[in-house]
Design a protein around this motif. Structure first.
Motif, PDB file in Angstrom:
ATOM      1  N   LEU B 134       0.840  -1.192   0.000  1.00 25.50           N
ATOM      2  CA  LEU B 134       0.000   0.000   0.000  1.00 25.50           C
ATOM      3  C   LEU B 134       0.873   1.238   0.000  1.00 25.50           C
ATOM      4  N   SER B 135       0.294   2.323  -0.464  1.00 27.38           N
ATOM      5  CA  SER B 135       1.033   3.577  -0.400  1.00 27.38           C
ATOM      6  C   SER B 135       1.129   3.998   1.062  1.00 27.38           C
ATOM      7  N   GLY B 136       2.004   4.953   1.299  1.00 23.42           N
ATOM      8  CA  GLY B 136       2.206   5.412   2.667  1.00 23.42           C
ATOM      9  C   GLY B 136       0.891   5.800   3.337  1.00 23.42           C
ATOM     10  N   GLY B 137       0.098   6.545   2.618  1.00 21.42           N
ATOM     11  CA  GLY B 137      -1.141   7.022   3.205  1.00 21.42           C
ATOM     12  C   GLY B 137      -2.129   5.898   3.456  1.00 21.42           C
ATOM     13  N   GLU B 138      -2.194   4.995   2.495  1.00 23.78           N
ATOM     14  CA  GLU B 138      -3.094   3.852   2.678  1.00 23.78           C
ATOM     15  C   GLU B 138      -2.686   3.036   3.890  1.00 23.78           C
ATOM     16  N   GLN B 139      -1.390   2.959   4.113  1.00 19.38           N
ATOM     17  CA  GLN B 139      -0.924   2.207   5.272  1.00 19.38           C
ATOM     18  C   GLN B 139      -1.388   2.862   6.563  1.00 19.38           C
ATOM     19  N   GLU B 162       0.452  12.219   9.329  1.00 20.25           N
ATOM     20  CA  GLU B 162       1.700  12.413   8.625  1.00 20.25           C
ATOM     21  C   GLU B 162       1.652  11.763   7.250  1.00 20.25           C
ATOM     22  N   GLY B 163       1.965  12.538   6.243  1.00 24.09           N
ATOM     23  CA  GLY B 163       2.027  11.984   4.905  1.00 24.09           C
ATOM     24  C   GLY B 163       0.681  11.717   4.283  1.00 24.09           C
ATOM     25  N   LEU B 164      -0.364  12.297   4.806  1.00 18.54           N
ATOM     26  CA  LEU B 164      -1.678  12.034   4.237  1.00 18.54           C
ATOM     27  C   LEU B 164      -2.171  13.213   3.411  1.00 18.54           C
TER      28      LEU B 164
ATOM     29  N   ASP E  24       2.777  -2.033 -13.861  1.00 20.29           N
ATOM     30  CA  ASP E  24       1.778  -2.940 -13.289  1.00 20.29           C
ATOM     31  C   ASP E  24       2.392  -3.730 -12.146  1.00 20.29           C
ATOM     32  N   PHE E  25       1.588  -3.940 -11.120  1.00 18.03           N
ATOM     33  CA  PHE E  25       1.980  -4.893 -10.076  1.00 18.03           C
ATOM     34  C   PHE E  25       0.983  -6.032 -10.146  1.00 18.03           C
ATOM     35  N   GLY E  26       1.406  -7.159 -10.661  1.00 13.99           N
ATOM     36  CA  GLY E  26       0.429  -8.218 -10.871  1.00 13.99           C
ATOM     37  C   GLY E  26      -0.624  -7.688 -11.817  1.00 13.99           C
ATOM     38  N   THR E  29      -2.597  -1.808 -12.001  1.00 12.13           N
ATOM     39  CA  THR E  29      -1.788  -0.786 -12.663  1.00 12.13           C
ATOM     40  C   THR E  29      -1.614   0.404 -11.716  1.00 12.13           C
ATOM     41  N   ALA E  30      -0.404   0.566 -11.224  1.00  9.81           N
ATOM     42  CA  ALA E  30      -0.166   1.627 -10.247  1.00  9.81           C
ATOM     43  C   ALA E  30       0.109   2.953 -10.934  1.00  9.81           C
ATOM     44  N   VAL E  31       0.714   2.893 -12.117  1.00 10.86           N
ATOM     45  CA  VAL E  31       1.030   4.100 -12.869  1.00 10.86           C
ATOM     46  C   VAL E  31       0.637   3.840 -14.316  1.00 10.86           C
ATOM     47  N   GLY E  48      -1.070  14.352  -5.111  1.00 11.63           N
ATOM     48  CA  GLY E  48      -2.161  13.439  -5.398  1.00 11.63           C
ATOM     49  C   GLY E  48      -2.501  12.662  -4.153  1.00 11.63           C
ATOM     50  N   PRO E  49      -3.682  12.079  -4.162  1.00  5.50           N
ATOM     51  CA  PRO E  49      -4.109  11.334  -2.978  1.00  5.50           C
ATOM     52  C   PRO E  49      -3.174  10.173  -2.682  1.00  5.50           C
ATOM     53  N   ASN E  50      -3.296   9.624  -1.502  1.00  5.47           N
ATOM     54  CA  ASN E  50      -2.448   8.503  -1.130  1.00  5.47           C
ATOM     55  C   ASN E  50      -2.727   7.331  -2.041  1.00  5.47           C
ATOM     56  N   GLY E  51      -1.638   6.723  -2.473  1.00  8.16           N
ATOM     57  CA  GLY E  51      -1.800   5.571  -3.342  1.00  8.16           C
ATOM     58  C   GLY E  51      -1.985   5.951  -4.793  1.00  8.16           C
ATOM     59  N   ALA E  52      -1.803   7.221  -5.118  1.00 13.07           N
ATOM     60  CA  ALA E  52      -2.001   7.654  -6.496  1.00 13.07           C
ATOM     61  C   ALA E  52      -0.873   7.149  -7.389  1.00 13.07           C
ATOM     62  N   GLY E  53       0.264   6.855  -6.785  1.00 11.16           N
ATOM     63  CA  GLY E  53       1.376   6.345  -7.580  1.00 11.16           C
ATOM     64  C   GLY E  53       2.572   7.270  -7.616  1.00 11.16           C
ATOM     65  N   LYS E  54       2.632   8.206  -6.701  1.00 10.56           N
ATOM     66  CA  LYS E  54       3.717   9.186  -6.731  1.00 10.56           C
ATOM     67  C   LYS E  54       5.066   8.541  -6.450  1.00 10.56           C
ATOM     68  N   THR E  55       5.097   7.777  -5.346  1.00  5.24           N
ATOM     69  CA  THR E  55       6.359   7.121  -5.011  1.00  5.24           C
ATOM     70  C   THR E  55       6.745   6.137  -6.111  1.00  5.24           C
ATOM     71  N   PHE E  96      14.209   9.360   0.087  1.00  2.75           N
ATOM     72  CA  PHE E  96      13.195   8.326   0.266  1.00  2.75           C
ATOM     73  C   PHE E  96      12.066   8.807   1.163  1.00  2.75           C
ATOM     74  N   GLN E  97      10.881   8.251   0.915  1.00  2.00           N
ATOM     75  CA  GLN E  97       9.731   8.638   1.724  1.00  2.00           C
ATOM     76  C   GLN E  97       9.933   8.227   3.181  1.00  2.00           C
ATOM     77  N   ILE E  98      10.390   6.989   3.371  1.00  2.08           N
ATOM     78  CA  ILE E  98      10.755   6.549   4.712  1.00  2.08           C
ATOM     79  C   ILE E  98      12.251   6.791   4.798  1.00  2.08           C
ATOM     80  N   ASP E 183      11.048  12.832  -2.023  1.00  3.97           N
ATOM     81  CA  ASP E 183       9.766  12.214  -1.687  1.00  3.97           C
ATOM     82  C   ASP E 183       9.337  12.678  -0.300  1.00  3.97           C
ATOM     83  N   GLU E 184       8.363  13.541  -0.259  1.00  6.49           N
ATOM     84  CA  GLU E 184       7.841  14.114   0.987  1.00  6.49           C
ATOM     85  C   GLU E 184       8.943  14.592   1.915  1.00  6.49           C
ATOM     86  N   PRO E 185       9.735  15.523   1.465  1.00  7.78           N
ATOM     87  CA  PRO E 185      10.870  15.948   2.284  1.00  7.78           C
ATOM     88  C   PRO E 185      10.451  16.583   3.612  1.00  7.78           C
TER      89      PRO E 185
HETATM   90  N1  LIG Z   1       5.790  -3.177  -5.116  1.00  4.66           N
HETATM   91  C1  LIG Z   1       4.438  -3.026  -5.201  1.00  4.66           C
HETATM   92  N2  LIG Z   1       3.657  -4.106  -5.406  1.00  4.66           N
HETATM   93  C2  LIG Z   1       2.320  -3.982  -5.491  1.00  4.66           C
HETATM   94  N3  LIG Z   1       1.653  -2.808  -5.388  1.00  4.66           N
HETATM   95  C3  LIG Z   1       2.394  -1.690  -5.178  1.00  4.66           C
HETATM   96  C4  LIG Z   1       3.822  -1.751  -5.058  1.00  4.66           C
HETATM   97  N4  LIG Z   1       4.285  -0.498  -4.826  1.00  4.66           N
HETATM   98  C5  LIG Z   1       3.189   0.309  -4.805  1.00  4.66           C
HETATM   99  N5  LIG Z   1       2.041  -0.398  -5.029  1.00  4.66           N
HETATM  100  C6  LIG Z   1       0.689   0.130  -5.096  1.00  4.66           C
HETATM  101  O1  LIG Z   1       0.699   1.159  -6.030  1.00  4.66           O
HETATM  102  C7  LIG Z   1      -0.116   2.237  -5.589  1.00  4.66           C
HETATM  103  C8  LIG Z   1       0.713   3.510  -5.631  1.00  4.66           C
HETATM  104  O2  LIG Z   1       1.623   3.500  -4.555  1.00  4.66           O
HETATM  105  P1  LIG Z   1       2.616   4.697  -4.255  1.00  4.66           P
HETATM  106  O3  LIG Z   1       3.479   4.291  -3.121  1.00  4.66           O
HETATM  107  O4  LIG Z   1       3.280   5.078  -5.509  1.00  4.66           O
HETATM  108  O5  LIG Z   1       1.608   5.824  -3.802  1.00  4.66           O
HETATM  109  P2  LIG Z   1       1.908   7.319  -3.396  1.00  4.66           P
HETATM  110  O6  LIG Z   1       1.261   8.132  -4.406  1.00  4.66           O
HETATM  111  O7  LIG Z   1       3.342   7.515  -3.167  1.00  4.66           O
HETATM  112  O8  LIG Z   1       1.092   7.426  -2.056  1.00  4.66           O
HETATM  113  P3  LIG Z   1       1.465   8.157  -0.669  1.00  4.66           P
HETATM  114  O9  LIG Z   1       1.228   9.574  -0.840  1.00  4.66           O
HETATM  115  O10 LIG Z   1       0.501   7.571   0.270  1.00  4.66           O
HETATM  116  O11 LIG Z   1       2.880   7.812  -0.374  1.00  4.66           O
HETATM  117  C9  LIG Z   1      -0.616   1.908  -4.209  1.00  4.66           C
HETATM  118  O12 LIG Z   1      -1.957   1.484  -4.291  1.00  4.66           O
HETATM  119  C10 LIG Z   1       0.253   0.758  -3.787  1.00  4.66           C
HETATM  120  O13 LIG Z   1      -0.485  -0.156  -3.044  1.00  4.66           O
END
Ligand SMILES: Nc1ncnc2c1ncn2[C@@H]1O[C@H](COP(=O)(O)OP(=O)(O)OP(=O)(O)O)[C@@H](O)[C@H]1O
Ligand SMILES: Nc1ncnc2c1ncn2[C@@H]1O[C@H](COP(=O)(O)OP(=O)(O)OP(=O)(O)O)[C@@H](O)[C@H]1O
Ligand SMILES: [Mg+2]
Ligand SMILES: [Mg+2]
Lengths: 380, 233, 295, 328, 260
Positions: B134-139, B162-164, E24-26, E29-31, E48-55, E96-98, E183-185
């Motif tokens: 999951l993305s950071g926020g989803e986590q 944080e990070g949302l 794609d992950f499996g 499609t993340a991006v 973008g919202p969480n999980g949008a695919g930025k990282t 890195f984000q973390i 990434d989210e500095p």
């Molecule tokens: N290695 C992976 N395998 C499967 N799914 C992944 C993988 N990495 C990311 N994802 C999925 O891809 C989507 C995008 O994740 P990503 O970390 O890019 O989000 P983000 O935009 O950075 O979000 P946030 O702002 O919360 O950090 C998420 O739904 C995540 O679950």
């Protein structure tokens, strides 16, 4: 006379590793028995026996041997199970002009190319085993062979030597399969051996490999199917570990069997009292080696390496281990070997009563002709 | 209001470093209290010490009449206390769904899985993927959701926003308000002052391992000066 | 007669079956290793020793107490599991917070100690253990003579493997265990008694190894060395399979058993290294292992 | 005789004097040791110590636990023995052959093993080394279980007769000092700093532009080559090369030496090797079975003295007063 | 308020660009079909919202992940198949984000390790440690510029979360990158650090390209010249902050009703 007021013998072997049952601590006990039987003294000085565990490592063995010679006034080292240890210590002792009598290792190199004026090989070697099992068994009707061979030099030489004797005596070798060292599952190989239709399946391997092969052969009904198993390096100690149920019918060659006659049985029982087990050829061989060594010192009137080795070559060996044994120029002690068959459980009358003697192989057949051994001490 | 949690004279150490120097605080039943303070003053440590994750601690932590100091870590949750760590602690070998179901319910009254998925549709969509994919926020959502199921009486929440994304932050704010209406007690650590001011009843201000101020939300505007000094807001 | 790669089909089938038997042991052992590793992050070098202990306990039960194979199939794994639990409680537990290599080194020492003790007490040449009467003999399958006992080994190990897999992957207990490996403190803060779970896990892994040992006793010589001979191969199996997955460990175990069995026919000299060679190839092509998750 | 390992933690003042005194005293001890101890024993000790130091280069400073270093040690022993005995090379060239062979083996095994991390790495090295063991068992030139025996020591540079025990000792000592100096230099170099950072956080190192694989492989090969140096010399000391040195038990032994002496301390392995070698010699003539004792020492060490002898000393009050430190 | 573009002679140069990026992950499609142009001397925000695919986009651009589809060009060179360390050596560096630091090294050492490669001091296993002394001054300068002087000799593991983030930025800057991916500095940072880091980024971006992910909208609005909004892996909107934040789709998907 004795150089330093005593004669000291070192028993150096594997006491904690894979060969611990083959010789091990009991060999030390055998040496003590020989000293006692000789009277505890030679040339008026006490005889002392010490022992060490070389852990199957040539460097440890070599270190101990050096220290024994240099700081502990040890005069000779015996037993020396495992080829690499045997060769290393024999080479070192040659440099130091000290006697080694090997009763544990199998390699013919000890009295072949790497022979030494001070090195003796007492109980058995790969050649004797091959002749015993290969030659004698063919005469008993086992004239077609299939080999299960451990895939390294030791296995090859057993297979090759045995095969030669089989052919020399009119038998044939119908096939062979090489298995890696320390294989646990032999069923694939046994199936191949089974379908080859050979009368004898020769196990050109050692230790646990042989035990497992025999055990699994019983499981697959190989012996019941009419084929015969012949182990090329296997002794009483391993048969004991395997049990008669699995080992029955197995053929093997040893230089000694405790229940062969009255004298050997008496010796066996004494040994049993001290160690809890019956002696195999390594134990009895060590006994004989110590005894002969002491006799040679007495004869030579000194414990000097040169003098003693000369006497060792001259004196006949007559004791519980060997009848009319003699030591050849290359250091090989030539004596009779025995072709043995493992009894069925109901044939065994007392504990450790495991073998029937099928044949006696005269020493002159069993061991390599010294002139052909490749040892440069032998004038050809 | 009846105090549910009463911490007095709490000291805590990491190895040899002494982090908390006698923290005193109370949280009433059904109250939402926010702990403010700069980075590294010991906010997280306070939560971890209450929960018993930091074992090297002294003082008294009275939770509904029982001193938590003596309670082993794995019994604390059963007393009705839930902890959501800063780093979220989502398990990678578990799917989102398994993560959600992981903590055992310790009391009745927790949210149902359906309610949770309604609240966080992202989780529903990704329920079969491994938790840490999951993305950071989803986590972060998952971490909160996980505790909501168990029916604890009080949550210790470490920087939930944080990070949302702002929408999510708002949603979490709404969730907290809903929870409060249901009688949940919350101790919140927060850097996001704006967020904190919207949900909290009361504030504690922390500096150098001690509480240096305490005031209800009504006094917020009067205290801005002090907050500015301590937090740089 | 139909031939496959130059050998009769019949013989081929026979060898395939034999490979499967070998694979049963690999599967059971790598399963236990994978469980312990998966949950404790400890490479249990003592796994071979625990396998040996299982066989030895069975032998001791028989020769000292007259307790036969069937009870031993339960008692010996329980006993070894108990020993494992004690070891985990008193010693292994202190290492969880450290680099995983310390766990490896500790269990390496443990393996040496156990093996050394048994070698000291019982020598190296081993002890006999007879096939239980009910499973003695064999049947002729047409293409080979299959000892009944070997058929039993295949069937029983399959049942145990699948049962274990179900428990770990499909139950709540399994998810506690998996979560606890990643972040024990947090799981504990959820109200779960993690230390107990870890003890249980190690005991379970050890018991599985012991079970394999009891199964092996009637086939192989019960010897102190039997464990160290097999453990390195099982490590390679685990690398090939990738430790992330329990099912992966099981399937790879059987597959490699068969691969090894067939090598024994076509190129016996290489049968002891074939698994290592496969490991090297897998590393080149799929470093995470056949069933491993991406790092 | 002690050097701190910690690469340049900014220290205000170092009690350099104390450390120099230690170093000098240690060297003097080694030079005079043959007067008090058995030379072959000392030589063996130095060979194993160098082996352990080389191993520690990988474990202690790169964080890679190799369970297959016996392949390089025993392999080099075979190569050197063969080169000297069969090809008639002088000892110095023979040792170089051993080093080159070990480095080559290291490159192959390392190339495969660095594809995985952590304990996988350990298992892969173990398996590959086991493969090499089987190779040695079967190969013609190793003479199977007999081993290559009666290897001549020869004359160093054509004129120093190494069959003299004293000459041989100082030759081994020289090789040991050079080996350790090389290791010290590698650790305390810009390269060593990168190794350390890779150990700490591999992903970050990649993102800083370091090709982690190349660094790991380089470290692996260096460690293998230095291990080969120790193995080659050992073959000359004992005048034989056998299967023992390529077996996995040997890989375990070197880990024990390093652990006992102190992982990540430069000279810890020297003490570890001393202890293990002495123990083996002592146990050979005692009632105690060697394996059990070795196993127990392992367990106790991991449980109670993880820092090892030298590490514990560095960490003790006295050690710190003298300016040593050990962060591992 | 929107940042004003620095004065330029002609149009700013595109240094990093992606076309049709997909991952794609499996089956997921993340991006999807992301086109992105990052310009020199500009701060570009990816929100973008969480999980949008930025990282994930970051991982793709820095080659920590392989794209399923699409091309990436850095400084005119196609890097779609390049290894991550090589990309970093070409001047594309990320945080890195973390947070990612070398935990058992001091702050100074952390920064110096980053300085080693660009200064050609990474592979010399024969040189003494003192060869690195020349880097200390540079490192100290960087440490001071991010306000870590007090922690200079502290071990990184002992730093608080926020301080680690600052340290990470310092090591990133040490590489003197041409393109900086952050990434989210500001995540987890206290207020004064946010201001300071913003200032640093502004400074850095005078000569370099910066692409950053950030949820702190006030930072985005004051710092970034260009904003790309991602949603469910696809680009939802693009433009300067004013344009983007006025977009009703962005408001519902990301910003909510709250004012930045
Ligand atoms: N290695 C992976 N395998 C499967 N799914 C992944 C993988 N990495 C990311 N994802 C999925 O891809 C989507 C995008 O994740 P990503 O970390 O890019 O989000 P983000 O935009 O950075 O979000 P946030 O702002 O919360 O950090 C998420 O739904 C995540 O679950
Ligand atoms: N595991 C640890 N070991 C040693 N010191 C620690 C550890 N964790 C935190 N610290 C130190 O304890 C102090 C308080 O840390 P804590 O995490 O409680 O701060 P915080 O107020 O939560 O800060 P932040 O807002 O950055 O999360 C800090 O100085 C930090 O460096
Ligand atoms: Mg915190
Ligand atoms: Mg992200």
């Amino acid at each position: 006379d004795a150089s330093d007021g005593k004669v000291k013998i070192g028993i150096l072997n594997d006491q904690s590793g894979v060969y611990a049952d083959f010789g091990g601590k009991s060999s030390y006990e055998a040496a003590l028995m020989a000293v006692e039987d000789f009277g505890g003294k030679v040339l008026g000085v006490p005889v002392e026996v010490i022992t060490a565990d070389h852990q199957n490592k040539a460097d440890i063995a070599s270190n101990i041997a050096r220290q024994w010679y240099d700081t502990e006034q040890v005069d000779s080292i015996m037993e020396l199970t495992s080829s690499s240890v045997g060769l290393a210590v024999q080479a070192l002792s040659k440099e130091k002009k000290k006697i080694t009598i090997n009763t544990g290792a199998a390699t013919t190199e000890l009295t072949g190319k790497q022979c030494s004026p001070y090195g003796f090989h007492w109980a058995y070697d790969t050649h004797a085993l091959a002749v015993g099992t290969g030659g004698a068994l063919v005469k008993q009707g086992g004239d077609s062979w299939f080999f299960l061979t451990a895939d390294y030099a030791f296995g090859y030489s057993l297979e090759e030597n045995t095969g030669n004797y089989v052919k020399e005596n009119g038998g044939t070798v119908v096939g062979s399969v090489r298995h890696p060292l320390a294989t646990t599952d032999f069923s694939s190989f046994l199936l191949q051996a089974q379908s080859s239709g050979a009368k004898v399946i020769g196990l050109a391997n050692a230790g646990l490999d042989t035990s497992n092969a025999i055990k699994q052969a019983a499981e697959f009904g190989i012996v019941q199917g009419g084929q015969r198993l012949a182990a090329l390096l296997f002794t009483l100690a391993e048969v004991h570990g395997l049990g008669l149920e699995a080992a029955q019918g197995l053929t093997l060659t040893e230089g000694f069997y405790w229940n062969r006659n009255e004298e050997t049985a008496k010796f066996g029982k004494r040994f049993m009292e001290r160690t809890g087990k019956m002696p195999n050829m390594v134990h009895a061989g060590t006994y004989s080696a110590v005894l002969s060594y002491l006799k040679a010192i007495e004869k030579a009137g000194s414990d000097d390496g040169d003098a003693v080795s000369k006497e060792l070559r001259a004196l006949p060996v007559n004791d519980v281990f060997a009848e009319n044994g003699k030591v050849a120029e290359n250091g090989r002690m030539i004596h009779d070997m025995y072709l043995l068959e493992v009894k069925k459980p109901d044939e065994s009358k007392e504990p450790w009563d495991y073998f029937k003697v099928l044949a006696t192989i005269p020493g002159s057949d069993a061991f390599i002709d010294p002139a052909k051994s490749g040892c440069d001490l032998v004038k050809s | 209001m009846k105090p549910l949690l009463k911490v007095s004279g709490l000291n805590a150490w990491y190895g040899e470093s002494h982090i908390l120097h006698g923290v005193d605080m109370t949280v009433g039943e059904g109250e939402m209290v926010t702990l403010l303070g700069r980075n590294g003053v010991g906010k997280t440590t306070t939560l971890r010490s209450i929960m018993g994750i930091v074992r090297n601690r002294k003082g008294a932590i009275d939770f509904s009449g029982e001193d938590l100091i003596k309670v082993p870590l794995h019994r604390v949750a059963h007393r009705g206390l839930g902890f959501i760590p800063e780093e979220r602690g989502i398990f990678s070998t578990l799917s989102v769904y398994e993560n959600l179901l992981l903590p055992p319910a310790v009391a009745k009254g927790g949210m149902t899985v359906d309610e949770i998925f309604e609240l966080f549709p992202n989780l529903h969509e990704r329920r079969n993927s491994p938790g840490t994919k999951l993305s950071g926020g989803e986590q972060q959502m998952l971490a909160i959701a996980r505790i909501l199921r168990t029916g604890v009486r009080m949550m210790l929440l470490d920087e939930p926003t944080e990070g949302l994304a702002p929408v999510i932050v708002q949603r979490i704010g709404d969730v907290l308000k809903t929870l409060k209406e249901r009688g949940m007690t919350v101790l919140l650590v927060e850097q996001n002052f704006r967020f904190a001011s919207k949900v909290a009843d009361r504030f504690y201000l922390m500096d150098h391992g001690r509480m240096v101020g305490e005031f209800p939300v009504s006094e917020l505007s009067d205290r801005m000066g002090m907050l500015h000094d301590v937090l740089g807001v | 007669m139909t031939m496959i790669f130059g050998i009769p089909l019949q013989a081929f089938l026979g060898q395939l079956l034999i490979g499967l038997i070998n694979g049963s042991f690999y599967a059971l052992l790598s399963l236990g290793l994978a469980i312990i590793f998966g949950l404790l992050r400890v490479i249990n070098f003592a796994h071979g020793a625990q396998y040996m202990l299982g066989a030895f306990f069975a032998w001791m039960l028989l020769s000292y107490f007259g307790i036969g194979y069937w009870p031993a199939l339960i008692v010996a794994p329980l006993a070894v599991g108990l020993v494992g639990a004690v070891i985990e409680r008193t010693m292994l537990r202190r290492l969880y917070t450290l680099d995983p290599l310390y766990g490896l080194l500790f269990t390496f020492g443990l393996a040496l100690t156990i093996e050394g003790t048994f070698r000291y007490l019982y020598g190296a040449s081993g002890q006999p253990y007879a096939t239980p009467a009910a499973l003695a003999g064999g049947t002729n399958l047409g293409f080979m003579f299959l000892p009944v006992y070997r058929g039993w080994v295949i069937a029983f190990s399959l049942v145990v493997c699948i049962g274990t897999w179900l428990v770990i992957e499909k139950t709540k207990l399994g998810s506690y265990l998996r979560a606890a490996t990643e972040n024990p403190i947090l799981v504990q803060s959820f109200g779960i008694n993690v230390p107990f779970l870890l003890t249980l896990t190690y005991a379970l892994g050890a018991a599985l190894a012991a079970l394999a040992g009891v199964l092996a006793a009637p086939i192989y010589q019960v010897s102190p060395l039997m464990g160290s001979n097999i453990i390195i191969v099982v490590f390679a199996v685990v690398v090939v399979g990738g430790m992330g997955s329990i099912m992966g460990a099981i399937i790879t175990g059987y597959l490699l058993g068969v691969a090894e069995g067939l090598t024994k026919v076509f190129y016996p000299e290489a049968s002891n290294i074939v698994i290592f060679v496969i490991m090297a190839i897998v590393l080149l092509i799929r470093p995470a292992g056949l069933f491993g998750r991406d790092v | 005789m002690t050097l701190t390992l910690d690469i340049d933690k900014p220290r205000e003042k170092k009690p350099v004097v104390a450390q120099t005194i230690f170093l000098a005293a240690g060297l003097a001890l080694l030079v005079l040791a043959p007067l008090f101890f058995y030379p072959v024993f000392l030589m063996k000790l130095l060979c194993f110590a160098l082996f352990a130091c080389a191993f520690n280069l990988l474990l202690g400073y790169t964080g890679l636990l190799s369970f297959g270093h016996a392949a390089f040690f025993g392999g080099a022993a075979y190569f050197t023995a063969h080169a000297v005995k069969e090809w008639g090379l002088p000892p110095e060239l023979g040792i170089l052959v051993g080093v080159a062979g070990a480095a080559f083996l290291g490159a192959i095994i390392g190339f495969l093993a660095i594809r995985r991390q952590g304990i996988y790495f350990a298992m892969i090295t173990l398996a590959l080394a086991q493969m090499f063991y089987f190779f040695c068992l079967q190969a013609e030139f190793t003479k199977g279980e007999d081993g290559i025996q009666s290897v001549p020591r020869g004359h160093l540079f054509g004129f120093i007769d190494l069959s003299q025990s004293a000459n041989m000792y100082y030759f081994v000592l020289g090789v040991f000092i050079i080996g350790v100096a090389i290791i010290w230099r590698i650790i305390h170099s810009p390269f060593g700093m990168i190794l350390k950072s890779i150990r700490e956080n591999e992903t970050r190192a990649v993102s800083l532009g370091y090709s982690v694989r190349n660094y790991k492989l380089a470290a692996f090969v260096m460690s293998a080559a230095l291990t080969g140096l120790a193995g080659g010399v050992k073959a000359l000391v004992f005048q034989f090369a056998t299967l023992t040195d390529v077996s996995w038990q040997m890989s375990g032994e070197v880990i024990l030496m390093t652990l006992l002496g102190g992982i990540g301390t430069l000279i810890g392995p020297l003490f570890g090797a001393g202890l293990v070698v002495t123990l083996q010699n002592y146990l050979a003539t005692s009632e105690f079975p060697v394996t059990i004792i070795t196993g127990l020492v392992f367990m106790v060490c991991v449980l109670l003295f993880r820092r090892g002898i030298v590490g514990e000393f560095y960490n003790s009050r006295l050690g710190r007063k003298l300016g040593f430190e050990h962060r591992h | 308020m929107t940042a004003v573009l620095p004065e330029q002679n002609g149009a700013p140069r595109v240094v990093l660009s992606a076309r049709g990026l997909r991952r794609d992950f499996g089956g997921f499609t993340a991006v999807n079909n992301v086109n992105l142009d990052v310009h020199d001397a500009r701060v570009h925000a990816l929100i973008g919202p969480n999980g949008a695919g930025k990282t994930t986009v970051f991982n793709l651009l820095t080659k920590f992940l392989q794209p399923t589809d699409g091309t990436i060009t850095l400084l005119g060179e196609d890097i779609t198949r390049m290894a991550p360390d090589k990309v970093a050596r070409m001047g594309l560096v990320r945080s890195f984000q973390i947070s990612a630091v070398f935990p058992h090294m001091s702050v100074l050492e952390n920064v110096r390790v980053a300085l080693q490669r660009p200064n050609g001091l990474a592979t010399q296993f024969w040189k003494p440690m003192s060869a690195l002394d020349g880097l200390t001054a540079k490192a100290d300068h960087l440490i001071r510029s991010v306000g870590l002087d007090k922690e200079r000799n502290a071990v990184a593991a002992d730093l608080s979360y926020g301080r680690k983030r600052v340290l990470e930025i310092a090591t990133t800057l040490a590489l003197d990158p041409k393109v900086l991916l952050l990434d989210e500095p500001m995540a987890g940072m206290g207020h004064e650090d946010v201001g300071m880091v913003a200032e640093i980024i502004r400074e850095v971006a005078r000569e370099r390209a910066v692409l950053m992910v950030e949820h702190n909208l006030s930072v985005v609005s004051t710092l970034c010249h260009h904003v790309t909004v991602l949603q469910r892996g696809e680009i939802l909107a693009e433009g300067d902050y004013a344009e983007v934040s006025a977009d009703p789709r962005v408001r519902t998907a990301y910003m909510g009703t709250e004012e930045a």
